[in-house]
Design a protein around this motif. Structure first.
Motif, PDB file in Angstrom:
ATOM      1  N   ARG A   1      30.441  47.844  24.348  1.00  0.00           N
ATOM      2  CA  ARG A   1      29.139  48.280  23.523  1.00  0.00           C
ATOM      3  C   ARG A   1      29.672  49.539  22.763  1.00  0.00           C
TER       4      ARG A   1
ATOM      5  N   VAL B   1      29.775  50.265  18.699  1.00  0.00           N
ATOM      6  CA  VAL B   1      29.070  51.428  18.030  1.00  0.00           C
ATOM      7  C   VAL B   1      30.013  52.284  17.066  1.00  0.00           C
TER       8      VAL B   1
ATOM      9  N   VAL C   1      27.997  41.292  24.198  1.00  0.00           N
ATOM     10  CA  VAL C   1      27.940  42.512  24.392  1.00  0.00           C
ATOM     11  C   VAL C   1      27.050  42.871  25.851  1.00  0.00           C
ATOM     12  N   ASP C   2      25.715  42.177  25.762  1.00  0.00           N
ATOM     13  CA  ASP C   2      24.707  41.871  26.709  1.00  0.00           C
ATOM     14  C   ASP C   2      25.510  41.322  27.975  1.00  0.00           C
TER      15      ASP C   2
ATOM     16  N   LEU D   1      22.356  47.281  18.834  1.00  0.00           N
ATOM     17  CA  LEU D   1      22.957  47.794  19.860  1.00  0.00           C
ATOM     18  C   LEU D   1      22.201  49.254  20.136  1.00  0.00           C
TER      19      LEU D   1
ATOM     20  N   CYS E   1      25.933  40.607  19.690  1.00  0.00           N
ATOM     21  CA  CYS E   1      25.277  41.424  20.435  1.00  0.00           C
ATOM     22  C   CYS E   1      24.960  40.853  21.855  1.00  0.00           C
TER      23      CYS E   1
END
Length: 909
Positions: free
Chosen positions: A216, A220, A209-210, A246, A206
């Motif tokens: 993102r 999901v 992703v940030d 997420l 994650c």
């Protein structure tokens, strides 16, 4: 080229790259041919010599290959991969003059190969960087990447966070995205750290992703897809953790409505719980249609997890409170909880129906709810009648029928193989595969090549054919067993040690003797161990009997004096009919054969002691033979005594240790409930030394034996088929440790013991009580099998077993929850009255405790379920049940006690 080959043969791998680069294309081809021949030659070398040249051979062969496919195959060869330090830097040095396109092709082909480690990932990454091409991402490459990342966390003096390591690798984004496409995650990713740990993989992914390295929305979608698809629980927990971190948006949650309902219905508990929480949020936003809620509720309420069921009932209650007009649709779904095994769940569902039933407007709704409520037990009968009145039909009074497995019938032992080919095939299979070292379920059809029956047939066949076709037999055995260790190198020391012997070892001794492979040293080693000392364990004594017979048979085959063996069983249990033994002794007398002491002693231990006219007739026939063995057999049959009489243990009442005697709870020796056996003088006087342990008085000793295993003990019950009580008493320490300390596999002999033809009593029931409380599920399953076999043969004393269980719980030797699980399994097979009889004797002692034992509610639940199905006729009042049911509170114990009490004819007190 010669210089290169010399360097390879000398193992000077650091000198190989420059020597390869010095060769032109024809020179490399010529060298490669020589290297291939050297590789074939090295496969026959000893491991030290092979290790010296392996790395140099790997580097040289890779550098001389002209095609990328052939180079990838050479590098990935299994015989060249056994190295300590990575050879890939040397390979890269040997390939540095290659074209970038060629290196890129090699990187792609090598990445497609299986079994890639962190070293291979670094190699592929370096090839990709040198060639200037994108990384070819494969599942195998991802495995190597995760290994490298996991190892990198611990390099250096400081522990680097996982997210920091991922950010430092330029390929992490592509490789991390691949995790969501793999059939199974690598084991490094499956490893679960605390969510706030710096090594938590979901958090590290994650973090990418940030950083914007991963999309993102796509993650999901992939998480939802993987959770919906199912798979290994460890994998699903990873995807669930990523999804939770997420956080799905409102729009994403609504778009996947049907996915959440499917997860709630069929997903593993953590996934279903998360899906259920999403459905709660959707319901609060008005995005959960009533029809969908009713549909998913019917599936969730059918699940066994009480937490999920209670949460779903809460959700249904909120929906009904918000809009009572939905009662017709939702109450039918609520009724699914009537079939749940938990009484409190049934009660909550019944209260919900009672509250909103007046709002139902469709006539069929009340009828469907009444039909669903009919199976509810006596505890809820009054409430159900008040709600539905005449719509609930009274249950017809049907006679209960106990469903027990058919009593196992004794199966006759097939004759020994009559031809050399058949015998050699059977003996070779047993010696090579150790088929006798596997337990055979009592319910299974016995394979003639497995278990004790296969061993006895093979042993008898070897004795018979060694006398008539010795030359052909030895030649066929030598050919069939070529390559077997004892044939090539002689008997191993453990083959003559009774502490760890198996039936396969016994056959190996006989075969080795037949082939002339037994030395005087081997014989001396056995005779030194033949007399098992008095302080030895029962396993050594029983194994010693087996080995003594094997050595005796081996010596008899050398002289060819025996036509067959006396102790070969008549039945699969190991039992031997007295009339058949008399007939065998008659043949021995007429042929002038002298019975072997160990063979005849084992025959006596196996002969069926019928008693009555049949036993008297067999004894008279044996005496009429006029031989010493006939007279001994007659005396043995007339005595009709167990090998070693069992003494009753002193723990005859429940007297739970007080808090002041806390040490009694932690010291197994102080808590043990074991049995002693008396001396049997005739065995010590007339039997061979290997049997003397059986005739000694044995005091109970709670000690673990580390030299045996259940896979080596298939012959124990066949050694004493007429004395299950004695055998159970001797093996009780194993069962004690199976229950108290979690020793695995010690219960495997019990189903076979339950099939024994001898009398069962207190020792067998105490052994069964220990086994029902064993730590491991497979051991409890074996105990349930034994219980059902005893019940099917009408040899189970339920009250005695219940009292023994209460005593073991009292000594903290058996856990109540494990016993509840085992007895529940037995009840599920249809043995409800059998289980209820056990529990009726066990519960009074447990209900008398000031502090409720853990698992008592589960035990009461099993008892209540049995009582509701079979009734309580013939079961007297259970002391302490009414008091427990009348306690304040709504614990599982109180609820289940009330449920059980309601099943008695007088109803709740």
């Amino acid at each position: 080229m010669n210089e290169l080959l010399t360097a390879v043969r000398d193992g000077r791998h650091h000198e190989v790259p420059p020597l390869v680069l010095a060769l032109d294309r024809p020179g490399r081809r010529a060298a490669l041919a020589e290297l291939k021949e050297l590789r074939k030659e090295a496969r026959g070398w000893d491991w030290r010599r092979r290790d010296r040249v392996r790395k140099a051979l790997l580097v040289a062969g890779a550098g001389c290959q002209t095609g990328a496919a052939a180079c990838a195959a050479w590098i990935g060869g299994r015989d060249l991969r056994d190295w300590t330090r990575s050879p890939y830097p040397l390979i890269l040095a040997a390939l540095k003059d290659r074209d970038p396109a060629w290196l890129g092709d090699l990187a792609r082909r090598f990445a497609d190969r299986a079994a890639l480690s962190d070293a291979e990932y670094v190699f592929v990454g370096e090839l990709t960087r040198t060639a200037g091409v994108p990384l070819h991402v494969t599942d195998h490459l991802v495995v190597g990447w995760t290994e490298l990342v996991s190892a990198a966390r611990w390099r250096g003096r400081t522990h680097r966070p996982l997210a920091e390591i991922l950010r430092a690798d330029p390929h992490s984004a592509a490789l991390a995205a691949r995790l969501f496409e793999m059939p199974e995650l690598p084991p490094q990713v499956d490893f679960s750290d605390a969510p706030d740990s710096r090594d938590h993989w979901p958090a590290a992914v994650c973090a990418l992703v940030d950083d914007g390295a991963l999309d993102r929305a796509r993650l999901v979608e992939r998480c939802v897809t993987r959770l919906l698809r199912g798979g290994r629980s460890v994998d699903l927990r990873f995807f669930l953790a990523v999804l939770v971190r997420l956080g799905a948006t409102d729009e994403e949650e609504e778009r996947h409505l049907r996915d959440w309902t499917a997860m709630a219905a069929d997903g593993i508990a953590p996934v279903a719980s998360h899906a259920q929480q999403v459905l709660v949020r959707l319901d609060e936003r008005g995005a959960l249609p009533t029809g969908v809620l009713a549909e998913v509720s019917s599936a969730v309420l059918f699940r066994q997890e009480k937490k999920l069921v209670r949460a779903q009932l809460t959700l249904l209650g909120k929906a009904l409170r918000r809009d009572p007009a939905t009662a017709d649709e939702l109450l039918v779904a609520v009724a699914e909880a009537f079939g749940h095994e938990a009484v409190d769940v049934q009660e909550r569902a019944l209260k919900l129906v009672a509250r909103y039933l007046p709002r139902a407007t469709v006539p069929e709704t009340r009828e469907r709810l009444a039909s669903a409520a009919e199976p509810l037990g006596p505890l809820h009968r009054e409430t159900v009648t008040a709600l539905f009145g005449d719509l609930v039909e009274p249950e017809p009074a049907e006679a209960y029928e106990e469903f027990l497995p058919p009593a196992p019938e004794p199966r006759p032992l097939e004759p020994a193989p009559g031809t050399v080919a058949e015998l050699v095939e059977e003996v070779a299979a047993r010696v090579k595969a150790h088929a006798s070292e596997r337990w055979i379920p009592s319910s299974a059809v016995l394979d003639t090549a497995a278990g004790i029956t296969g061993f006895e047939r093979s042993l008898d066949g070897l004795v018979r054919l060694a006398r008539t076709d010795r030359e052909e037999l030895t030649g066929a055995l030598r050919e069939a067993l070529a390559g077997v260790h004892f044939v090539e190198h002689g008997l191993s020391p453990y083959m003559v040690d009774p502490r760890g012997v198996s039936t396969s070892h016994g056959l190996s001794v006989v075969v080795a003797s037949l082939l002339g492979l037994v030395s005087e040293r081997d014989r001396s080693a056995w005779w030194a161990m033949a007399a098992v000392p008095g302080g030895a364990c029962a396993h050594s004594a029983l194994n010693g009997v087996l080995l003594d017979r094997a050595w005796e048979a081996a010596e008899a085959m050398e002289s060819g004096r025996l036509p067959f063996l006396l102790a070969t069983p008549t039945w699969h249990t190991g039992a031997l009919d007295a009339a058949e033994l008399v007939e065998r002794l008659r043949v021995y007398r007429e042929s002038g054969a002298v019975p072997g002491p160990a063979d005849f002693a084992q025959a006596l231990l196996r002969v069926r002691r019928c008693g009555g006219p049949e036993g008297d007739g067999s004894a008279a026939a044996a005496e009429a033979l006029g031989t010493a063995e006939g007279d001994r057999l007659a005396a043995w049959l007339r005595a009709d005594e167990p090998v070693a009489p069992v003494l009753r243990h002193p723990a005859t009442a429940v007297s739970r240790p007080s808090a002041a005697n806390w040490w009694q709870r932690s010291a197994t020796g102080a808590r043990q409930v074991l049995l002693a056996t008396r001396e049997r003088a005739v065995i010590r006087r007339d039997f061979p030394p290997a049997f003397h342990w059986l005739g000694r008085a044995q005091l109970p000793q709670a000690r673990q034996c580390y030299h045996w295993g259940p896979e080596r003990s298939s012959h124990w019950t066949a050694t004493l088929p007429e004395d299950p009580e004695t055998l159970a008493a001797w093996l009780l320490p194993d069962l004690l440790f199976a229950a108290d300390e979690g020793q695995r596999g010690a219960v495997g002999f019990l189903p076979a013991l339950a099939e024994s033809t001898g009398v069962t009593g207190g020792a067998t029931h105490l052994a069964l009580a220990y086994a029902l409380g064993a730590r491991h599920q497979e051991d409890r399953t074996a105990a349930v099998d034994a219980l059902l076999v005893l019940a099917g043969r009408d040899r189970l004393d339920g009250a005695l077993l219940g009292r023994e269980l209460a005593i073991l719980v009292d000594r903290d030797l058996v856990k109540v929850n494990r016993t509840a699980d085992a007895l529940g399994t037995a009840a599920d097979t249809g043995a409800h009255r059998t289980v209820l009889a056990v529990l009726a004797a066990m519960l009074p002692g447990l209900l008398a405790y000031e502090k409720t034992p853990r698992g008592l509610g589960d035990l009461l639940s099993v008892a209540a379920g049995c009582a509701e199905r079979c009734g309580t006729g013939g079961i007297g009042p259970i002391a302490g049940l009414a008091e427990t049911a009348g306690r304040k509170g709504s614990s599982q114990t109180v609820r289940q006690a009330a449920r059980l009490l309601a099943a008695f004819p007088d109803g709740p007190a």
